[in-house]
Design an enzyme around this catalytic site. Structure first.
Site, PDB file in Angstrom:
ATOM      1  N   HIS B  63       0.792  -1.174  -0.017  1.00 17.81           N
ATOM      2  CA  HIS B  63      -0.054   0.148  -0.033  1.00 17.81           C
ATOM      3  C   HIS B  63       0.753   1.210  -0.080  1.00 17.81           C
ATOM      4  CE1 HIS B  63      -3.584  -2.422   0.650  1.00 17.81           C
ATOM      5  NE2 HIS B  63      -4.346  -1.414   0.564  1.00 17.81           N
ATOM      6  N   LYS B 129     -10.319  -7.544   7.982  1.00 16.43           N
ATOM      7  CA  LYS B 129     -11.026  -7.763   9.372  1.00 16.43           C
ATOM      8  C   LYS B 129     -10.838  -6.483  10.074  1.00 16.43           C
ATOM      9  CE  LYS B 129      -7.005  -9.983  11.565  1.00 16.43           C
ATOM     10  NZ  LYS B 129      -6.603  -9.671  12.859  1.00 16.43           N
TER      11      LYS B 129
END
Lengths: 281, 224
Positions: B63, B129
């Site tokens: 990222h 999550k």
């Protein structure tokens, strides 16, 4: 009388423990998940518990890790004072076992060094090793791989002694509540009370090694464990954080004497993939 | 110990079109990538969804690199328009296998990068999550995107849904490399939908028990 244990034996044992701990979810945890499934009222919570049980069965059958985060290799040694380690340095032997177990066992390597802007060490070493010298001529090795997701939600605090049991309880609940869905509930919550700054954290980690369903031998502490579990399961976080009654499978508390001025408390959060395997050489 | 379980169906309702937010999973919805707006609009927090098609695996370091490329105005190694990013760092594959265990990692660590990626690339979904930041949730509403959770810790089960895995960039990152994954019926749950619905918040409203039983604060030999 000294007893000789070779570094080769130790390396082999550690490599096996790394694989076994990561592939096979303990019977106690599987039992606790099944018990949780019977008590969970939330359909989404039940769905998660079913997936976790199915996942454990697949991992064991295919010899793949229960969770891709095969963790930091935390190694506890109980070294009998009559043992003499031969053929090298004990910690090198442990790290060689971790290297072998993680590489040959297709386990993920997650260690980065240096910690700021570092690179993956490539073999999941170094292990984090805690050694206790004990009476006797045996060496007990426990490998407890610990994932990052649940470890990140852990916390410690230096309470004032006046905070007492209520302060302890509030801190534990606050820590679990703040963690919410992040550490992959249902959890096992390890709590260390007493000692000092570093001791309480180690107590909390060791609390995670106790088999599920086994209360603390002191009744007062066992009662605290039950009360904490009940309060945690009132939070409603539920399996996966999708809502439900089962946020934790167990709370384990370990204690130690403290300084008159301090009441240290540590909470080590463990996800359902509570992995630890031991051997005594 | 006595305490009251609240009655079911206490989830708050509002004028939001996501009127069945937090409701128990009923029938699974099936989606295939790339996602059109209409597909995202049909998803509500609490829905159980089976994802098929190509998705991209990226986590922390990947990222960082993607956003650095955007900052420099350079092209990304992959076109993310309509795509889903799965936050996962898989375990290595055994010989003859597609991939090792591959469950979700904690999404919150990607929060600083996500709104930028959504706005700049047309990324439509994320699987991970745990909680997202308010900035991410706003980006989902503003750009019609969705955040799903897979079951944390079910990495061996999830690996069975992955039919193809290829490293497409950043092989030096090891488990953090950018992967292309072809998945079939990957089970996920909608956490944050494009209407502001949030399953984690709704779940607490529905299942938390306000009257936490009072501790019997008796004498504790070890603490007194």
């Amino acid at each position: 009388m000294t007893r000789i244990i070779t570094c080769d034996e130790i390396t082999r044992a550690v490599a096996d423990l790394c694989r076994e701990a990561n592939y096979y979810l303990g019977k106690d945890v599987r039992g606790a998940l099944e018990g949780a499934l019977a008590r969970e009222v939330s359909p989404q919570g039940k769905d998660v518990l079913n997936q976790l049980l199915e996942n454990a069965a697949i991992a064991a059958a295919e010899e793949v890790p229960i969770c891709q985060d095969t963790g930091v290799a935390v190694v506890f040694l109980e070294l009998g004072q009559e043992v003499q380690v031969q053929g090298g340095y004990l910690y090198d032997a442990i790290n060689a076992g971790v290297r072998q177990g993680y590489t040959e066992g297709y386990l993920r390597k997650s260690m980065v060094y240096p910690p700021l802007d570092g690179r993956n060490t490539g073999d999941n070493t170094p292990a984090i090793i805690h050694t206790e010298i004990v009476p006797g001529d045996k060496l007990t090795i426990t490998v407890a791989p610990k994932g990052g997701g649940s470890e990140n939600m852990s916390a410690a605090v230096m309470l004032a002694p006046a905070a007492g049991i209520r302060g302890v309880k509030e801190f534990v609940l606050e820590t679990v509540k703040k963690a919410g869905p992040n550490p992959c509930p249902p959890l096992i919550v390890g709590v260390g009370i007493g000692g000092n700054f570093e001791k309480c954290a180690l107590l909390a980690k060791k609390a995670l090694l106790r088999p599920l369903g086994e209360p603390h031998p002191l009744e007062g502490i066992a009662a605290l464990e039950r009360d904490l579990l009940e309060s945690i399961n009132c939070l409603g976080i539920g399996p996966g954080g999708f809502g439900g009654r089962i946020t934790a499978l167990a709370v384990h508390v370990e204690i130690f004497a403290r300084h008159i001025a301090s009441l240290p408390v540590a909470v080590n959060i463990q996800c359902h993939a509570a992995r630890h395997k031991s051997i005594t050489l | 110990m006595k305490f009251k379980y609240p009655s079911r169906g206490t989830a708050p309702m509002d004028s939001n079109p996501a009127c069945r937010r937090g409701a128990p999973a009923t029938e699974d919805k099936r989606i295939r990538t790339p996602l059109e707006d209409a597909v995202v609009e049909d998803l509500r927090s609490g829905d159980r969804v089976l994802v098929s098609g190509v998705i991209y695996a990226a986590r922390d370091s990947a990222h960082k690199r993607l956003v650095e490329l955007l900052d420099r105005g350079e092209e990304l190694p992959v076109d993310l328009k309509g795509q889903i990013i799965y936050y996962v760092g898989p375990a290595p594959a055994r010989p003859g296998r597609v991939i090792g265990s591959a469950g979700p990692t904690t999404s919150g660590r990607m929060d600083p990068y996500t709104p930028r990626l959504i706005a700049a690339t047309g990324l439509k979904g994320m699987i991970g999550k745990g909680y997202r930041s308010s900035e991410v949730k706003k980006a989902l509403v503003d750009h019609k995107a969705v955040y799903f959770a897979a079951v944390g810790g079910a990495g061996a089960l999830i690996a069975r849904c992955i039919k193809r895995a290829e490293v497409i960039a950043y092989p030096d990152l090891g488990p953090e490399a950018l992967h292309l994954l072809e998945v079939e019926d990957l089970p996920v749950t909608v956490i944050n939908d494009c209407y502001g619905g949030d399953l984690y918040t709704e779940a607490l409203a529905r299942y938390s028990i306000k009257e936490v039983p009072e501790l019997p604060l008796g004498k504790d030999p070890a603490l007194s």
